[in-house]
Design a protein around this motif. Structure first.
Motif, short mmCIF file in Angstrom:
data_model
loop_
_atom_site.label_atom_id
_atom_site.label_comp_id
_atom_site.label_asym_id
_atom_site.label_seq_id
_atom_site.Cartn_x
_atom_site.Cartn_y
_atom_site.Cartn_z
N ARG A 130 0.87 -1.43 -0.01
CA ARG A 130 0.12 0.15 0.02
C ARG A 130 1.01 1.23 0.13
O ARG A 130 0.36 2.39 -0.29
CB ARG A 130 -0.86 -0.02 1.11
N ARG A 131 2.34 1.09 0.45
CA ARG A 131 2.82 2.28 0.32
C ARG A 131 3.51 2.84 -1.14
O ARG A 131 3.96 4.06 -1.39
CB ARG A 131 4.23 1.82 0.89
N PHE A 132 2.93 2.05 -2.12
CA PHE A 132 3.61 2.38 -3.59
C PHE A 132 2.53 3.24 -4.12
O PHE A 132 1.34 3.01 -4.11
CB PHE A 132 3.90 1.14 -4.34
N HIS A 133 3.03 4.24 -4.84
CA HIS A 133 2.34 5.06 -5.95
C HIS A 133 1.79 4.22 -7.01
O HIS A 133 0.80 4.53 -7.73
CB HIS A 133 3.00 6.39 -6.60
N SER A 134 2.50 3.11 -7.44
CA SER A 134 2.17 2.57 -8.52
C SER A 134 2.74 1.08 -8.38
O SER A 134 3.90 0.87 -8.02
CB SER A 134 2.84 3.03 -10.00
N VAL A 135 1.99 0.04 -8.94
CA VAL A 135 2.45 -1.34 -8.70
C VAL A 135 2.13 -1.80 -10.30
O VAL A 135 0.99 -1.80 -11.04
CB VAL A 135 1.60 -2.18 -7.98
N VAL A 136 3.41 -2.19 -10.96
CA VAL A 136 3.27 -2.57 -12.53
C VAL A 136 3.60 -3.92 -12.54
O VAL A 136 4.63 -4.54 -12.37
CB VAL A 136 4.43 -1.41 -13.14
N GLU A 137 2.82 -4.55 -13.39
CA GLU A 137 2.98 -6.01 -13.63
C GLU A 137 3.70 -6.01 -15.06
O GLU A 137 3.05 -5.75 -15.93
CB GLU A 137 1.84 -6.75 -13.64
N PHE A 138 4.63 -6.80 -15.07
CA PHE A 138 5.30 -7.10 -16.42
C PHE A 138 5.09 -8.61 -16.84
O PHE A 138 5.66 -9.50 -16.16
CB PHE A 138 6.69 -6.95 -16.33
N THR A 139 4.42 -8.75 -17.72
CA THR A 139 3.79 -10.10 -18.09
C THR A 139 4.60 -10.27 -19.37
O THR A 139 5.37 -9.42 -19.95
CB THR A 139 2.43 -10.20 -18.71
N LEU A 140 4.55 -11.62 -19.77
CA LEU A 140 5.22 -12.04 -21.08
C LEU A 140 4.57 -11.43 -22.07
O LEU A 140 3.24 -11.19 -22.18
CB LEU A 140 5.25 -13.69 -21.07
N PRO A 141 5.30 -11.36 -23.25
CA PRO A 141 4.72 -10.07 -24.33
C PRO A 141 3.87 -11.29 -25.12
O PRO A 141 3.91 -12.39 -25.34
CB PRO A 141 5.88 -10.06 -25.25
N ASP A 142 2.77 -10.84 -25.87
CA ASP A 142 1.90 -11.56 -26.46
C ASP A 142 2.50 -11.71 -28.00
O ASP A 142 3.47 -11.22 -28.07
CB ASP A 142 0.37 -10.63 -26.72
N PRO A 143 1.92 -12.55 -28.87
CA PRO A 143 2.48 -12.88 -30.03
C PRO A 143 2.88 -11.55 -30.80
O PRO A 143 3.92 -11.53 -31.56
CB PRO A 143 1.45 -13.56 -30.74
#
Length: 646
Positions: A544-557
């Motif tokens: 909860r302390r973060f301004h932003s939580v960014v998920e990095f996923t595997l790229p799509d085709p």
């Protein structure tokens, strides 16, 4: 003051040497004219000490005429040793190679004055307190006496040559630094104080600050080494200051003293009292000095310049006679983004001024960035930003989040002015599988901001400095804030995993380190990034302390196809290019894996003397990459089908 030519002074010194010699002859022969010889010797001594160089020494150290005549006699026996020949057969020469202090006192002063000097305590005279006399052994009445080497060189050639034992630097002056203009209103704090403590941790700043103060008052500067030399006696400090006074030519000298010198002054209050009598020496200590026991100490903190003041300094250093709005905006941007030490601003600007005027601000920013790229040794790795966000293939959502992080830093001053409760700094968490671009994104953001990036492995800190984690984290954050760096904490789950029960001292130390790290993160005014492969392992309160939580996923085709094309570039053969789209669709790979496969395939093609990468090269490299995760066997059929174009 008697001002005479060098030739006249030299001739008078020869007269003194002859009179000294003749007095020795009269003593050797027990002549009745000994009294006359002594009177003549004292008459010549009075003429010698009236010379300008002796008068200068008298004024420097507050000496009496009796002390000055003693100095003159010691001086003449050092530069004209032949004048001692008649004394060789006398008991006067028992401790050679020069006459003893007792005998020199008799020759240089009538017996009544000698008795007065001895009764008042000869060693309490200023000439002795300032260390102007020295002996091979402990100075005593029966010991032969020589002059302080710097005093000897001054009297001989009016040039002071510092001996190896001198712990002070030769007095020097510096040019005016326009960056010091911010501090000019604070100079009055030291005008009436000769002992000052400057409350700042950066010794280089203290040196620059004192140099500029000295410049404003037409004074010279001298420093003593900040690492204590071995075997330094208390008298060494006083003798070094004596050398300074002789070399100063009567000017004020601002002396920068390190911590170890202050200990000597506290212990020996007599030395401190002696320094107080000298009006041309001004002493400056760092805030580490132990000066609490000294009286009349002026302690002050130089007022840090505001962003507006720093921007104005950059404008002045740019040599823009009529700065434009763009110049002012650039100056402010540099002031906000690059908090380089103020004492380095002029040198950095000079480097930029050597380039064409139109390139000044861009070159200046690069020079500031280079100055800031000095990561805390052993705590973080300085990573040069090789990318920008345009170099990455990202989903629309991730791309927007990353650009928002950049904008939050770029518009920080505007946000602060419009939102009274706005908190400086920005914290973001990057999470996702290995190779999905978390580290590259951190580099790209630093590249967009043109800021240094420190990559910290929290697992290393937690394991390497058990029990000392707080101390090392404090150093890390202090250094990062000083240079406004982007902080990237890798493997955050190693430290920020859900709190464990305290079962051992190791657990206790680990939890204490986490608490301290959280406190410093909250206060960090720059951009702070954390990366982890396993978001589920992190404490929810921590998230909860973060301004932003960014998920990095595997790229799509479609993203994988873009990555393949970017990475391979012009190195692919025609038959490989026709199969790139199928390659992107068949194999779910991360950007890091695609880069590894391409590098391996290119290396294989070079080893086979091929002009470009072929499908076979990619197939072998792909199989090797998938085998790392034990997927090679299962993928063989797919790889074969791709090779055959199916």
């Amino acid at each position: 003051m008697v001002v005479q030519s060098d030739e006249a002074q030299l001739e008078l010194e020869k007269v003194l040497a002859r009179s000294f010699y003749q007095t020795g002859v009269a003593l050797q022969n027990n002549e009745e004219s000994l009294g006359d010889s002594l009177l003549k010797l004292n008459d010549v001594l009075n003429r010698v000490i009236a010379l300008d160089k002796f008068r200068f020494v008298k004024a420097c150290f507050g000496l009496s005429c009796s002390e000055l005549k003693l100095i003159a006699l010691v001086f003449i026996q050092e530069i004209e040793p032949d004048c001692l020949t008649p004394y060789l057969g006398l008991t006067w020469y028992e401790h050679g190679p020069y006459l003893s202090l007792d005998k020199l006192l008799l020759l240089s002063n009538p017996s009544s004055q000698k008795r007065t000097m001895l009764n008042s305590g000869i060693y309490h005279k200023h000439a002795f307190k300032w260390g102007l006399f020295q002996s091979q052994e402990q100075l005593g009445l029966t010991q032969s006496v020589r002059l302080l080497p710097e005093l000897l060189s001054f009297l001989q050639a009016k040039e002071v040559l510092f001996s190896e034992s001198c712990v002070a630097s030769y007095p020097y002056n510096t040019s005016v630094d326009c960056a010091f203009s911010w501090f000019k209103g604070q100079q009055s704090l030291i005008d009436n104080n000769r002992f000052c403590v400057i409350d700042d941790d950066d010794i280089n700043f203290i040196r620059w600050y004192v140099e500029q103060l000295a410049n404003a008052q037409s004074a010279l500067v001298s420093c003593m080494p900040f690492d204590m030399p071995s075997e330094v006696a208390k008298t060494t400090i006083i003798k070094s200051l004596s050398a300074l006074l002789l070399a100063s030519g009567g000017k004020k000298v601002f002396v920068i003293l390190p911590k170890w010198v202050s200990r000597y002054l506290v212990v020996d209050s007599e030395q401190f009292e002696l320094l107080k009598t000298q009006r041309n020496l001004y002493f400056f200590f760092s805030n580490e000095a132990q000066v609490s026991a000294l009286s009349n100490i002026c302690a002050f903190t130089p007022k840090a310049p505001t962003i507006d003041a720093l921007a104005q300094i950059w404008l002045e250093l740019s040599n823009r006679h009529a700065p434009s709005t763009e110049d002012r905006n650039n100056a402010r941007q540099v002031a906000i983004r690059y908090p380089v030490p103020i004492y380095k601003m002029s040198d950095i600007a000079f480097e930029a001024l050597e380039q064409p005027s139109s390139q000044f601000w861009q070159v200046l920013k690069s020079a500031c960035l280079k100055e800031q790229q000095k990561g805390p040794e052993g705590l973080a790795t300085l990573t040069e930003s090789r990318f920008k966000l345009k170099d990455m293939v990202l989903s629309e959502g991730v791309n927007q989040q990353l650009h928002e992080l950049v904008s939050r830093i770029n518009y920080q001053s505007e946000l602060k002015s419009r939102l009274p409760r706005f908190t400086e700094g920005c914290k973001a968490l990057f999470w996702g599988r290995p190779g999905t671009g978390k580290s590259m994104a951190a580099e790209a953001i630093a590249g967009e901001l043109q800021l240094p990036i420190y990559v910290v492995n929290l697992a290393n800190i937690a394991s390497k400095w058990i029990g000392e984690t707080e101390k090392h984290l404090a150093k890390l954050f202090d250094e990062a804030e000083r240079y406004n760096a982007v902080l990237m904490f890798d493997e955050a789950d190693a430290v920020f995993a859900k709190r464990s029960e305290v079962e051992s001292s190791h657990d206790k130390n680990a939890n204490m380190g986490v608490s301290y790290l959280l406190q410093r993160m909250e206060r960090y005014s720059g951009l702070l990034l954390l990366s982890t492969n396993l978001k589920a392992n992190l404490d929810e309160a921590f998230l909860r302390r973060f301004h932003s939580v960014v998920e990095f996923t595997l790229p799509d085709p479609s993203q994988r196809l873009s990555i393949w094309k970017r990475v391979i570039g012009s190195n692919a053969s025609e038959e490989l290019l026709t199969g790139i789209e199928g390659l992107a669709k068949r194999f779910e790979l991360s950007a890091a894996q695609i880069i590894n496969i391409t590098e391996t395939a290119l290396l294989q093609s070079l080893m086979l003397n091929q002009t470009s990468i072929k499908r076979e090269n990619i197939a072998k490299a792909l199989l090797r990459e998938l085998s790392k995760q034990h997927e090679g066997f299962m993928a063989q059929h797919e790889i074969k089908a791709w090779l055959e174009g199916n």
